[in-house]
Motif scaffolding. Structure first.
Motif, short mmCIF file in Angstrom:
data_model
loop_
_atom_site.label_atom_id
_atom_site.label_comp_id
_atom_site.label_asym_id
_atom_site.label_seq_id
_atom_site.Cartn_x
_atom_site.Cartn_y
_atom_site.Cartn_z
N LYS A 104 -113.17 31.78 67.55
CA LYS A 104 -111.84 31.98 67.00
C LYS A 104 -110.92 32.63 68.04
N PRO A 105 -109.63 32.40 67.93
CA PRO A 105 -108.71 33.15 68.80
C PRO A 105 -108.72 34.62 68.41
N GLY A 106 -108.16 35.45 69.28
CA GLY A 106 -108.24 36.87 69.02
C GLY A 106 -106.99 37.65 69.37
N LEU A 107 -107.07 38.93 69.13
CA LEU A 107 -105.96 39.85 69.40
C LEU A 107 -105.86 40.17 70.88
N SER A 108 -107.01 40.20 71.56
CA SER A 108 -107.02 40.53 72.99
C SER A 108 -108.14 39.79 73.69
N ASP A 109 -107.94 39.49 74.96
CA ASP A 109 -108.96 38.85 75.79
C ASP A 109 -108.63 39.12 77.25
N TYR A 110 -109.41 38.51 78.14
CA TYR A 110 -109.17 38.71 79.57
C TYR A 110 -107.73 38.36 79.95
N ALA B 263 -115.73 32.26 76.38
CA ALA B 263 -116.51 31.47 75.42
C ALA B 263 -117.94 31.26 75.92
N ARG B 264 -118.10 31.07 77.24
CA ARG B 264 -119.44 30.86 77.80
C ARG B 264 -120.28 32.13 77.77
N ASN B 265 -119.62 33.27 77.88
CA ASN B 265 -120.35 34.53 78.02
C ASN B 265 -120.24 35.44 76.80
N LYS B 266 -119.68 34.94 75.72
CA LYS B 266 -119.43 35.76 74.53
C LYS B 266 -120.69 36.46 74.05
N SER B 267 -120.56 37.74 73.78
CA SER B 267 -121.66 38.53 73.22
C SER B 267 -121.05 39.76 72.56
N PHE B 268 -121.84 40.45 71.78
CA PHE B 268 -121.39 41.66 71.11
C PHE B 268 -120.97 42.71 72.13
N PHE B 269 -121.76 42.84 73.21
CA PHE B 269 -121.47 43.86 74.22
C PHE B 269 -120.24 43.51 75.04
N LEU B 270 -120.01 42.21 75.30
CA LEU B 270 -118.80 41.81 76.00
C LEU B 270 -117.57 42.12 75.15
N ASP B 271 -117.67 41.89 73.85
CA ASP B 271 -116.56 42.21 72.96
C ASP B 271 -116.26 43.71 72.98
N LEU B 272 -117.30 44.53 72.96
CA LEU B 272 -117.10 45.98 73.03
C LEU B 272 -116.44 46.37 74.34
N LYS B 273 -116.89 45.74 75.42
CA LYS B 273 -116.31 46.02 76.73
C LYS B 273 -114.82 45.67 76.76
N LEU B 274 -114.46 44.53 76.18
CA LEU B 274 -113.06 44.11 76.17
C LEU B 274 -112.21 44.99 75.27
N VAL B 275 -112.78 45.49 74.19
CA VAL B 275 -112.06 46.45 73.34
C VAL B 275 -111.73 47.70 74.16
N PHE B 276 -112.72 48.18 74.90
CA PHE B 276 -112.53 49.37 75.74
C PHE B 276 -111.47 49.11 76.81
N ILE B 277 -111.57 47.98 77.51
CA ILE B 277 -110.62 47.66 78.58
C ILE B 277 -109.21 47.51 78.02
N THR B 278 -109.11 46.90 76.83
CA THR B 278 -107.79 46.72 76.20
C THR B 278 -107.12 48.06 75.93
#
Length: 217
Positions: free
Chosen positions: A124-130, A166-181
């Motif tokens: 799904k699309p999201g609120l934040s990404d790279y 999309a290729r690397n999606k994981s729970f930990f990557l999502d947490l990392k992106l939340v932190f970076i955001t």
């Protein structure tokens, strides 16, 4: 994850409700009505939905892409955009199931096609990404690119970043992106140097080259 995203969005809406109401009142005072802005976007499996934002522009039927120093943006709108406050209402999109917290930003009609956005069959699309972190000052980047339709040059970079996620999606990557955001809102240069540039050097050299020309200062 779907249940967790919706539950968290509901919690954040309750917590942030006083802020949402306060911003709405200020918006009426400084800009008048309408308070909210709706625009059709493409989501999971190419289903369309209407993204919800606090309105930051004067009422008009102009181009959909925001230009550098766009005179349609109100003074109050500039404040909302600077701190991403205009995006808070997208918590309702997450609650409805249109979006997630982390995922590629949903694209609008003029630049969408199913082939380039095939990753929407999986995520799904999201609120934040790279892309939203790297290209935070998108209108300024488009100004630097120049030409008749600079977004056509920017879009492939956004797609590369979306496909990489999309290729690397994981729970930990999502947490990392939340932190970076969160960090990028407070200090946009630190997360670029610490997390983003090393990733681009290793995995996306073409995107890094583009960023060196138009993004990094």
């Amino acid at each position: 994850m779907e249940i967790i995203s919706r539950f968290l969005s509901f919690c954040f809406i309750i917590i942030l409700l006083p802020i949402l109401i306060f911003v709405s009142v200020l918006s009426i005072f400084f800009q008048g009505r309408p308070i909210l802005f709706y625009q059709k976007r493409y989501g999971f499996n190419f289903k369309t939905f209407y993204i919800i934002k606090f309105r930051t522009m004067n009422k008009n039927n102009g181009i959909s892409i925001t230009e550098y120093n766009d005179n349609r943006i109100t003074h109050f709108g500039k404040f909302l955009r600077a701190y991403k406050i205009d995006e808070l209402t997208q918590l309702f999109n997450i609650l409805k199931g249109d979006m997630r917290f982390i995922g590629p930003r949903p694209e609008s009609s003029p630049y969408f096609n199913e082939h380039d956005f095939s990753f929407l069959r999986k995520i799904k699309p999201g609120l934040s990404d790279y892309a939203s972190i790297i290209l935070r000052n998108e209108s300024k980047i488009l100004f630097k690119i120049g030409g008749e339709d600079p977004y056509k040059k920017l879009l492939p970079m956004k797609l590369e970043l979306a496909k990489y996620y999309a290729r690397n999606k994981s729970f930990f990557l999502d947490l990392k992106l939340v932190f970076i955001t969160i960090i990028s809102i407070l200090n946009s240069s630190y997360p670029l140097k610490k997390f983003i540039i090393p990733m681009l050097e290793k995995d996306l050299p073409d995107v890094k080259s583009f960023c060196e020309s138009y993004v990094f200062e």
